[in-house]
Write an enzyme that holds these catalytic residues in place. Structure first.
Site, PDB file in Angstrom:
ATOM      1  N   GLY A   1       0.778  -1.249   0.000  1.00  0.00           N
ATOM      2  CA  GLY A   1       0.000   0.000   0.000  1.00  0.00           C
ATOM      3  C   GLY A   1       0.802   1.287   0.000  1.00  0.00           C
TER       4      GLY A   1
ATOM      5  N   GLU B   1       4.102   4.211   5.714  1.00  0.00           N
ATOM      6  CA  GLU B   1       2.917   3.366   5.523  1.00  0.00           C
ATOM      7  C   GLU B   1       1.808   4.194   4.870  1.00  0.00           C
ATOM      8  OE1 GLU B   1       1.494   0.832   4.953  1.00  0.00           O
ATOM      9  OE2 GLU B   1       0.688  -0.238   6.686  1.00  0.00           O
ATOM     10  N   ASP B   2       0.912   3.510   4.148  1.00  0.00           N
ATOM     11  CA  ASP B   2      -0.183   4.222   3.477  1.00  0.00           C
ATOM     12  C   ASP B   2      -1.193   4.787   4.476  1.00  0.00           C
ATOM     13  OD1 ASP B   2      -1.103   1.674   4.199  1.00  0.00           O
ATOM     14  OD2 ASP B   2      -2.040   1.233   2.274  1.00  0.00           O
TER      15      ASP B   2
ATOM     16  N   ASP C   1      -5.666  -0.233  -1.972  1.00  0.00           N
ATOM     17  CA  ASP C   1      -6.416  -1.129  -2.868  1.00  0.00           C
ATOM     18  C   ASP C   1      -7.760  -1.555  -2.311  1.00  0.00           C
ATOM     19  OD1 ASP C   1      -5.347  -2.916  -0.806  1.00  0.00           O
ATOM     20  OD2 ASP C   1      -6.001  -4.532  -2.129  1.00  0.00           O
TER      21      ASP C   1
ATOM     22  N   ASP D   1      -4.990   2.432  10.561  1.00  0.00           N
ATOM     23  CA  ASP D   1      -6.417   2.240  10.796  1.00  0.00           C
ATOM     24  C   ASP D   1      -6.582   1.770  12.253  1.00  0.00           C
ATOM     25  OD1 ASP D   1      -9.125   1.837   9.517  1.00  0.00           O
ATOM     26  OD2 ASP D   1      -8.724  -0.238  10.011  1.00  0.00           O
TER      27      ASP D   1
ATOM     28  N   LYS E   1      -6.453   7.253  10.114  1.00  0.00           N
ATOM     29  CA  LYS E   1      -7.895   7.028  10.357  1.00  0.00           C
ATOM     30  C   LYS E   1      -8.069   6.898  11.865  1.00  0.00           C
ATOM     31  CE  LYS E   1     -10.090   4.222   7.026  1.00  0.00           C
ATOM     32  NZ  LYS E   1     -10.575   2.884   6.541  1.00  0.00           N
TER      33      LYS E   1
ATOM     34  N   PHE F   1     -13.833   3.856   3.499  1.00  0.00           N
ATOM     35  CA  PHE F   1     -12.844   3.014   2.834  1.00  0.00           C
ATOM     36  C   PHE F   1     -12.378   3.733   1.570  1.00  0.00           C
ATOM     37  CE2 PHE F   1     -11.247  -0.426   0.240  1.00  0.00           C
ATOM     38  CZ  PHE F   1     -10.469  -1.113   1.158  1.00  0.00           C
TER      39      PHE F   1
ATOM     40  N   ARG G   1      -4.765   0.468  -6.981  1.00  0.00           N
ATOM     41  CA  ARG G   1      -3.536   1.035  -6.415  1.00  0.00           C
ATOM     42  C   ARG G   1      -2.882   2.039  -7.359  1.00  0.00           C
ATOM     43  NH1 ARG G   1      -2.144  -2.192  -1.942  1.00  0.00           N
ATOM     44  NH2 ARG G   1      -2.466  -4.412  -2.152  1.00  0.00           N
TER      45      ARG G   1
HETATM   46  P1  IMP Z   1      -4.497  -1.627  10.523  1.00  0.00           P
HETATM   47  O1  IMP Z   1      -3.533  -2.750  10.787  1.00  0.00           O
HETATM   48  O2  IMP Z   1      -5.880  -1.958  11.015  1.00  0.00           O
HETATM   49  O3  IMP Z   1      -4.025  -0.290  11.031  1.00  0.00           O
HETATM   50  O4  IMP Z   1      -4.674  -1.539   8.957  1.00  0.00           O
HETATM   51  C1  IMP Z   1      -3.670  -1.029   8.146  1.00  0.00           C
HETATM   52  C2  IMP Z   1      -3.770  -1.607   6.759  1.00  0.00           C
HETATM   53  O5  IMP Z   1      -5.136  -1.801   6.382  1.00  0.00           O
HETATM   54  C3  IMP Z   1      -3.237  -0.612   5.751  1.00  0.00           C
HETATM   55  O6  IMP Z   1      -1.872  -0.847   5.503  1.00  0.00           O
HETATM   56  C4  IMP Z   1      -4.077  -0.899   4.525  1.00  0.00           C
HETATM   57  O7  IMP Z   1      -3.497  -1.934   3.759  1.00  0.00           O
HETATM   58  C5  IMP Z   1      -5.387  -1.396   5.062  1.00  0.00           C
HETATM   59  N1  IMP Z   1      -6.419  -0.327   5.072  1.00  0.00           N
HETATM   60  C6  IMP Z   1      -6.942   0.312   6.148  1.00  0.00           C
HETATM   61  N2  IMP Z   1      -7.873   1.217   5.782  1.00  0.00           N
HETATM   62  C7  IMP Z   1      -7.935   1.144   4.438  1.00  0.00           C
HETATM   63  C8  IMP Z   1      -8.701   1.856   3.440  1.00  0.00           C
HETATM   64  O8  IMP Z   1      -9.523   2.750   3.718  1.00  0.00           O
HETATM   65  N3  IMP Z   1      -8.474   1.508   2.146  1.00  0.00           N
HETATM   66  C9  IMP Z   1      -7.566   0.552   1.771  1.00  0.00           C
HETATM   67  N4  IMP Z   1      -6.836  -0.141   2.659  1.00  0.00           N
HETATM   68  C10 IMP Z   1      -7.010   0.164   3.985  1.00  0.00           C
END
Ligand code: IMP
Length: 178
Positions: free
Chosen positions: A46, A101-102, A162, A105, A134, A155, A168
């Site tokens: 990402g 990192e992208d 993606d 969340d 987020k 999202f 992407r």
């Molecule tokens: P976390 O581990 O819950 O913080 O999630 C992080 C990963 O979830 C990111 O690196 C993304 O790959 C994916 N992700 C979280 N939110 C989104 C979104 O809105 N769109 C696409 N991918 C997301």
């Protein structure tokens, strides 16, 4: 794939994205000693577009490293589990590390990765730069040191992010209207 690109709405256009990333690079340049090397770790897949754009404007000598992790699979929600595909990192003894990192969340992925780097790579300092924060979805104590945009609980896709492996390559950030 149940979603169609024609239903995608633009949230952030390319000009806004790239100018904010340049601003963030300036902020990063100002927070580091630019005579000292920085190890930039890209969290694939990402972060790929953000990483490449950000790196262009960094003024210190940069080393590029890559890891590959996933917590979403093909869903629009975190699976709550980390899949590590590649975590082969060398020692960064005495070096400054910036994880790129992208999006953060729940924080699961970055909580895991930052703890892993701190306990295995001997870095002098580990910081985090994200394209999107987020905040409302946070479950783990992860606070980015550098963040380009806050995003609410929608999202988003594009610029590296993606849905089911697609979108992407878009040069903007979009979302699917419900
Ligand atoms: P976390 O581990 O819950 O913080 O999630 C992080 C990963 O979830 C990111 O690196 C993304 O790959 C994916 N992700 C979280 N939110 C989104 C979104 O809105 N769109 C696409 N991918 C997301």
């Amino acid at each position: 794939m149940e979603k169609d690109i024609k239903d995608l709405k633009i949230l952030i256009d390319n000009k806004t994205l790239t100018s904010r990333i340049k601003e963030l690079a300036d902020e990063i340049n100002s927070k580091y000693d630019i005579s000292k090397p920085l190890v930039l770790i890209c969290v694939l897949r990402g972060a790929v577009m953000f990483y490449a754009e950000l790196a262009k404007y960094l003024k210190m000598p940069v080393k590029m490293e890559f890891v590959s992790l996933s917590s979403y699979g093909n869903s629009q929600q975190s699976s709550g589990k980390i899949k590590t595909m590649n975590l082969n990192l060398p020692s960064f003894k005495g070096e400054n590390v910036l994880v790129v990192e992208d999006i953060v969340d729940t924080g699961l992925t970055l909580d895991f990765l930052i703890k892993f780097i701190k306990s295995n790579c001997e870095a002098q300092d580990v910081k985090l730069a994200v394209l999107f924060d987020k905040k409302c979805a946070r479950k783990y104590d992860v606070k980015p040191d550098f963040s380009a945009f806050d995003v609410d609980n929608k999202f988003i896709v594009g610029f590296g992010l993606d849905y089911c492996g697609f979108y992407r390559n878009l040069d903007y950030i979009g979302y699917f209207e419900a």
